[in-house]
Write an enzyme that holds these catalytic residues in place. Structure first.
Site, PDB file in Angstrom:
ATOM      1  N   MET A 204      43.480  25.457  17.764  1.00  0.00           N
ATOM      2  CA  MET A 204      43.830  25.463  19.189  1.00  0.00           C
ATOM      3  C   MET A 204      43.286  24.199  19.850  1.00  0.00           C
ATOM      4  O   MET A 204      42.120  23.850  19.679  1.00  0.00           O
ATOM      5  CB  MET A 204      43.249  26.691  19.892  1.00  0.00           C
TER       6      MET A 204
ATOM      7  N   ASP B 111      48.095  23.499  18.882  1.00  0.00           N
ATOM      8  CA  ASP B 111      48.753  24.256  19.953  1.00  0.00           C
ATOM      9  C   ASP B 111      47.947  24.101  21.231  1.00  0.00           C
ATOM     10  O   ASP B 111      46.776  24.482  21.279  1.00  0.00           O
ATOM     11  CB  ASP B 111      48.825  25.733  19.523  1.00  0.00           C
ATOM     12  N   GLY B 112      48.610  23.561  22.256  1.00  0.00           N
ATOM     13  CA  GLY B 112      47.979  23.421  23.567  1.00  0.00           C
ATOM     14  C   GLY B 112      47.970  21.984  24.039  1.00  0.00           C
ATOM     15  O   GLY B 112      47.343  21.125  23.417  1.00  0.00           O
ATOM     16  N   GLY B 113      48.729  21.720  25.099  1.00  0.00           N
ATOM     17  CA  GLY B 113      48.730  20.385  25.693  1.00  0.00           C
ATOM     18  C   GLY B 113      49.391  19.315  24.848  1.00  0.00           C
ATOM     19  O   GLY B 113      49.132  18.122  25.030  1.00  0.00           O
TER      20      GLY B 113
ATOM     21  N   ASP C  79      54.333  33.409  21.851  1.00  0.00           N
ATOM     22  CA  ASP C  79      52.944  33.717  22.195  1.00  0.00           C
ATOM     23  C   ASP C  79      52.818  35.170  22.643  1.00  0.00           C
ATOM     24  O   ASP C  79      53.298  35.539  23.708  1.00  0.00           O
ATOM     25  CB  ASP C  79      52.465  32.781  23.307  1.00  0.00           C
TER      26      ASP C  79
ATOM     27  N   HIS D  98      52.449  33.811  17.374  1.00  0.00           N
ATOM     28  CA  HIS D  98      51.030  33.507  17.591  1.00  0.00           C
ATOM     29  C   HIS D  98      50.433  34.696  18.335  1.00  0.00           C
ATOM     30  O   HIS D  98      50.699  34.887  19.523  1.00  0.00           O
ATOM     31  CB  HIS D  98      50.911  32.207  18.401  1.00  0.00           C
TER      32      HIS D  98
ATOM     33  N   GLY E  39      45.585  31.359  26.134  1.00  0.00           N
ATOM     34  CA  GLY E  39      45.810  32.251  27.275  1.00  0.00           C
ATOM     35  C   GLY E  39      46.914  31.787  28.204  1.00  0.00           C
ATOM     36  O   GLY E  39      47.623  32.618  28.770  1.00  0.00           O
ATOM     37  N   PHE E  40      47.064  30.477  28.336  1.00  0.00           N
ATOM     38  CA  PHE E  40      48.039  29.984  29.308  1.00  0.00           C
ATOM     39  C   PHE E  40      48.697  28.713  28.808  1.00  0.00           C
ATOM     40  O   PHE E  40      48.068  27.918  28.117  1.00  0.00           O
ATOM     41  CB  PHE E  40      47.346  29.685  30.651  1.00  0.00           C
TER      42      PHE E  40
ATOM     43  N   GLY F  92      50.541  25.000  29.787  1.00  0.00           N
ATOM     44  CA  GLY F  92      50.342  23.974  30.807  1.00  0.00           C
ATOM     45  C   GLY F  92      48.925  23.453  30.966  1.00  0.00           C
ATOM     46  O   GLY F  92      48.626  22.770  31.946  1.00  0.00           O
TER      47      GLY F  92
ATOM     48  N   SER G 263      56.951  26.285  22.151  1.00  0.00           N
ATOM     49  CA  SER G 263      56.511  27.594  22.654  1.00  0.00           C
ATOM     50  C   SER G 263      57.429  28.004  23.792  1.00  0.00           C
ATOM     51  O   SER G 263      57.664  27.230  24.729  1.00  0.00           O
ATOM     52  CB  SER G 263      55.077  27.499  23.177  1.00  0.00           C
TER      53      SER G 263
ATOM     54  N   GLY H 283      54.851  23.605  24.546  1.00  0.00           N
ATOM     55  CA  GLY H 283      55.439  24.575  25.464  1.00  0.00           C
ATOM     56  C   GLY H 283      55.987  23.899  26.696  1.00  0.00           C
ATOM     57  O   GLY H 283      57.187  23.621  26.800  1.00  0.00           O
TER      58      GLY H 283
ATOM     59  N   HIS I 262      58.044  29.148  18.701  1.00  0.00           N
ATOM     60  CA  HIS I 262      56.671  29.678  18.780  1.00  0.00           C
ATOM     61  C   HIS I 262      56.618  30.737  19.875  1.00  0.00           C
ATOM     62  O   HIS I 262      56.929  30.469  21.038  1.00  0.00           O
ATOM     63  CB  HIS I 262      55.737  28.510  19.087  1.00  0.00           C
TER      64      HIS I 262
ATOM     65  N   MET J  18      47.711  36.508  20.120  1.00  0.00           N
ATOM     66  CA  MET J  18      46.429  36.406  20.829  1.00  0.00           C
ATOM     67  C   MET J  18      46.081  37.810  21.294  1.00  0.00           C
ATOM     68  O   MET J  18      46.186  38.147  22.477  1.00  0.00           O
ATOM     69  CB  MET J  18      46.558  35.415  21.992  1.00  0.00           C
TER      70      MET J  18
ATOM     71  N   MET K 110      50.347  37.970  23.894  1.00  0.00           N
ATOM     72  CA  MET K 110      49.015  38.117  24.513  1.00  0.00           C
ATOM     73  C   MET K 110      48.873  39.536  25.034  1.00  0.00           C
ATOM     74  O   MET K 110      49.824  40.087  25.599  1.00  0.00           O
ATOM     75  CB  MET K 110      48.870  37.139  25.678  1.00  0.00           C
TER      76      MET K 110
HETATM   77  C1  DX5 Z   1      48.330  28.934  24.806  1.00  0.00           C
HETATM   78  C2  DX5 Z   1      49.503  29.192  23.892  1.00  0.00           C
HETATM   79  C3  DX5 Z   1      50.358  28.002  23.704  1.00  0.00           C
HETATM   80  C4  DX5 Z   1      51.009  27.502  24.970  1.00  0.00           C
HETATM   81  C5  DX5 Z   1      51.322  26.082  24.794  1.00  0.00           C
HETATM   82  O1  DX5 Z   1      47.498  30.027  24.782  1.00  0.00           O
HETATM   83  O2  DX5 Z   1      49.068  29.611  22.618  1.00  0.00           O
HETATM   84  O3  DX5 Z   1      51.313  28.215  22.691  1.00  0.00           O
HETATM   85  O4  DX5 Z   1      52.167  28.171  25.297  1.00  0.00           O
HETATM   86  O5  DX5 Z   1      51.780  25.584  26.002  1.00  0.00           O
HETATM   87  P1  DX5 Z   1      51.560  24.069  26.410  1.00  0.00           P
HETATM   88  O6  DX5 Z   1      52.273  23.235  25.388  1.00  0.00           O
HETATM   89  O7  DX5 Z   1      52.149  23.985  27.762  1.00  0.00           O
HETATM   90  O8  DX5 Z   1      50.078  23.807  26.390  1.00  0.00           O
HETATM   91 ZN    ZN Z   2      50.546  29.549  21.000  1.00  0.00          ZN
END
Ligand code: DX5
Ligand code: ZN
Length: 220
Positions: free
Chosen positions: A135, A173-175, A33, A64, A140-141, A143, A8, A195, A31, A66, A35
């Site tokens: 997810m 996706d996420g963490g 994002d 992606h 949304g964010f 990290g 990401s 990401g 990827h 959102m 938003m």
């Molecule tokens: C969160 C995004 C992710 C995010 C992943 O809403 O959809 O794609 O950027 O970032 P990390 O890998 O840092 O969780």
């Molecule tokens: Zn994403």
């Protein structure tokens, strides 16, 4: 089973998108994002920037979305150069109509589920999608910490995909990082978004390679 790494770019240096994308030429996808400040409490980029990214990216674009009203907006992301476009189940008015439209335009169609959205309603209509995005954080964010209680959902999705005999990718996706990617691969994910793990590391290219190796060792 083959695996895919989709870094990401949310946490990359937005003042040098071309340079940042150049660092992940060994990835399978980039990827992106999108938003809208409504579906999630954050605002990122839209169609013109995705168009610019698609022009300079060494790898295909995995969008992606959102956003609210994906039924109206998602097709524009195919036109902008998204090879895969994923919209949220919670936001779509008519997910089947939208997935069919995206596919007809030549893109892969993905459906994304927030952590509290069950997979079960989608298991009978798997054939409408090319990818399920489960997810592993609240969207949304970047990290945030990986939510490991999502793994049973990934396992149920994998079992249903296997049973269907269809080639549907399961994305998490996420963490996702070196610490968590094997857990997600063990559960049955085959497409990994990372990401901050990639863009906060000193060497994004090496990080993609390391994540790939870890996931490959654990895929079914
Ligand atoms: C969160 C995004 C992710 C995010 C992943 O809403 O959809 O794609 O950027 O970032 P990390 O890998 O840092 O969780
Ligand atoms: Zn994403």
């Amino acid at each position: 089973m083959s695996i895919r790494i989709s870094p990401s770019i949310l946490n990359c240096d937005f003042s040098d998108l071309q340079g940042e994308l150049g660092k992940i030429s060994n990835a399978d996808w980039a990827h992106v994002d999108v938003m809208d400040g409504h579906f999630v409490p954050n605002l990122t980029i839209g169609v013109p920037v995705v168009e610019a990214i698609a022009r300079v990216s060494p790898v295909p674009i995995d969008c992606h979305l959102m956003i609210e009203n994906p039924d109206i907006w998602a097709p524009q992301y195919v036109e902008a150069g998204g090879s895969s476009v994923t919209f949220h189940a919670e936001a779509a008015q008519a997910p089947l109509r939208l997935a069919r439209e995206l596919r007809k335009m030549g893109a892969r169609a993905g459906i994304a589920l927030k952590p509290a959205t069950p997979i079960e309603p989608y298991l009978d209509i798997l054939n409408e999608f090319d990818m399920l995005l489960i997810m592993t954080v609240e969207p949304g964010f970047g990290g945030q910490s990986f939510i490991d209680t999502m793994m049973p959902k990934v396992q149920r999705a994998r079992a249903a995909v296997e049973k269907s005999g269809l080639d549907i990718w399961i994305q998490v996706d996420g963490g996702i990082s070196r610490k968590t990617i094997e857990i997600a691969a063990d559960a049955g994910a085959d497409t990994f978004v990372a990401g901050s793990a990639v863009y906060k590391s000193a060497d994004a290219y090496a990080e993609v390679a390391a994540l790939r190796e870890l996931a490959q060792g654990h895929c079914h």
